[in-house]
Scaffold this active site. Structure first.
Site, mmCIF file in Angstrom:
data_model
loop_
_atom_site.group_PDB
_atom_site.id
_atom_site.type_symbol
_atom_site.label_atom_id
_atom_site.label_comp_id
_atom_site.label_asym_id
_atom_site.label_seq_id
_atom_site.Cartn_x
_atom_site.Cartn_y
_atom_site.Cartn_z
ATOM 1 N N GLU A 47 0.855 -1.191 0.000
ATOM 2 C CA GLU A 47 0.000 0.000 0.000
ATOM 3 C C GLU A 47 0.893 1.243 0.000
ATOM 4 O O GLU A 47 1.958 1.263 0.619
ATOM 5 C CB GLU A 47 -0.848 -0.019 1.274
ATOM 6 N N ASN A 110 -7.234 5.863 -1.883
ATOM 7 C CA ASN A 110 -6.129 4.943 -1.616
ATOM 8 C C ASN A 110 -6.337 3.772 -2.571
ATOM 9 O O ASN A 110 -7.275 2.991 -2.408
ATOM 10 C CB ASN A 110 -6.186 4.500 -0.150
ATOM 11 N N LYS A 127 -9.527 1.512 -1.908
ATOM 12 C CA LYS A 127 -9.733 1.026 -0.543
ATOM 13 C C LYS A 127 -11.098 1.425 0.011
ATOM 14 O O LYS A 127 -11.478 2.599 -0.013
ATOM 15 C CB LYS A 127 -8.621 1.565 0.351
ATOM 16 N N GLU A 146 -6.464 8.748 7.504
ATOM 17 C CA GLU A 146 -6.973 8.225 6.229
ATOM 18 C C GLU A 146 -8.384 8.709 5.936
ATOM 19 O O GLU A 146 -8.740 8.964 4.782
ATOM 20 C CB GLU A 146 -6.923 6.698 6.218
ATOM 21 N N CYS A 172 -4.733 -2.987 2.989
ATOM 22 C CA CYS A 172 -4.492 -2.849 4.420
ATOM 23 C C CYS A 172 -5.685 -3.245 5.281
ATOM 24 O O CYS A 172 -5.973 -4.425 5.429
ATOM 25 C CB CYS A 172 -4.026 -1.421 4.732
ATOM 26 N N ASN A 197 0.386 -0.746 5.391
ATOM 27 C CA ASN A 197 1.341 0.062 6.151
ATOM 28 C C ASN A 197 0.830 0.059 7.589
ATOM 29 O O ASN A 197 0.130 0.978 8.012
ATOM 30 C CB ASN A 197 1.379 1.502 5.646
#
Length: 307
Positions: A47, A110, A127, A146, A172, A197
């Site tokens: 990611e 993302n 994502k 995020e 993730c 991450n």
């Protein structure tokens, strides 16, 4: 046609804020070459593989934030990676921050791409399960913004034909949610892969810090087994801008068995021989969806709950 392939995972050591795209891409190319030297057909990268994990900072300058996003893929800095993969005949997946500019409107995701051996973009995922928070929280030693810097993905979960395999992607936090795996399992995914991450310290629940690796591998192994798919996860690892990131990038068989695991704090390539037909062992027996699922009893899963 053979249903066997070599699957690789390219774990990244830390990327510091001062590192350039050119430097990072050069590292990715080295792992690409190493994977190909082991006869790999496809390699999974992490990611946000092109930059440091920037949601750990609170930005007020939009231009400073924009620096971390890609407006095109491939772009000038990333094109050498795509070209080398095509030259070598190896596919790959890679995560990055995506910026879409439409007049005065900016949309941020993302995102991850799957590239086949010919260099063609064969799949795209944004994502869906965004962790963290939207506003600055002073008690944290680092932020996890995020929800501030990305929209929840608008492409849904999808499975694409990438060379010989039916491949789906997560990013993730998605890997922790069983719905991620089940949707792609129902779509016939043979490989479910993605990057992460993950910090070793979780400020809201520090008592879980010692369980970070356990929870990561539990999610990967359960997801693979319960959906009869090969699974691969590529992480960043090491101390990145003062934050220790979880390693243990891995490849998991459809039986839930861990078949490859990283063991360093730096760039590292792992590989495993993958027989895609092994997915049938689970899907035609233990988890035969058509024969044994009872979806009429699962409606609460998709009902909208009050937040």
């Amino acid at each position: 046609m053979s249903r066997k392939m070599i699957l690789a995972v390219g774990q990244q050591g830390p990327i510091q804020r001062a590192d350039t795209r050119v430097q990072v891409v050069a590292r990715l190319i080295e792992m690409l070459k190493e994977a190909k030297a082991r006869n790999a057909d496809f390699i999974v990268f992490p990611e946000l593989a092109l930059t440091t994990f920037f949601p750990r900072w609170y930005f007020t300058d939009e231009a400073e934030l924009d620096f971390f996003y890609e407006t095109e893929m491939p772009g000038p800095a990333t094109r050498p990676l795509f070209e080398k993969a095509k030259e070598l005949g190896i596919g790959f997946s890679i995560g990055f921050a995506e910026l879409i500019v439409d007049g005065p409107t900016k949309r941020r995701f993302n995102t991850s791409l799957a590239i086949d051996k010919s260099g063609k973009i064969a799949g795209k995922y944004r994502k869906i399960h965004l962790p963290g928070h939207k506003e600055y929280e002073a008690y944290r030693p680092f932020q996890h913004l995020e929800k501030r810097y990305f929209e929840s993905g608008d492409l849904g979960f999808n499975v694409n034909d990438v060379d010989a395999a039916k491949l789906g992607m997560f990013i993730c936090n998605d890997r922790r949610w069983p719905e991620t795996w089940r949707v792609m399992g129902l779509m016939g995914a043979e490989i479910i892969c993605g990057g992460y991450n993950t910090p070793l310290h979780n400020p809201p629940v520090p008592q879980h810090d010692q369980l970070s690796s356990f929870h990561h591998l539990l999610s990967m192994q359960a997801g693979a087994y319960q959906n009869g798919a090969w699974a691969a996860a590529a992480g960043k690892v090491g101390i990145e801008e003062g934050c220790m990131l979880l390693g243990h990038s891995c490849i998991v068989a459809p039986t839930g068995e861990l078949v490859a695991l990283t063991n360093t704090l730096e760039d590292e390539v792992i590989t495993a021989a993958v027989d895609l037909d092994r997915c049938r062992e689970i899907r035609e027996n233990i988890f035969n969806f058509a024969l044994h699922r009872e979806p009429k009893n699962y409606s609460i899963i998709t009902e909208v709950q009050d937040r």
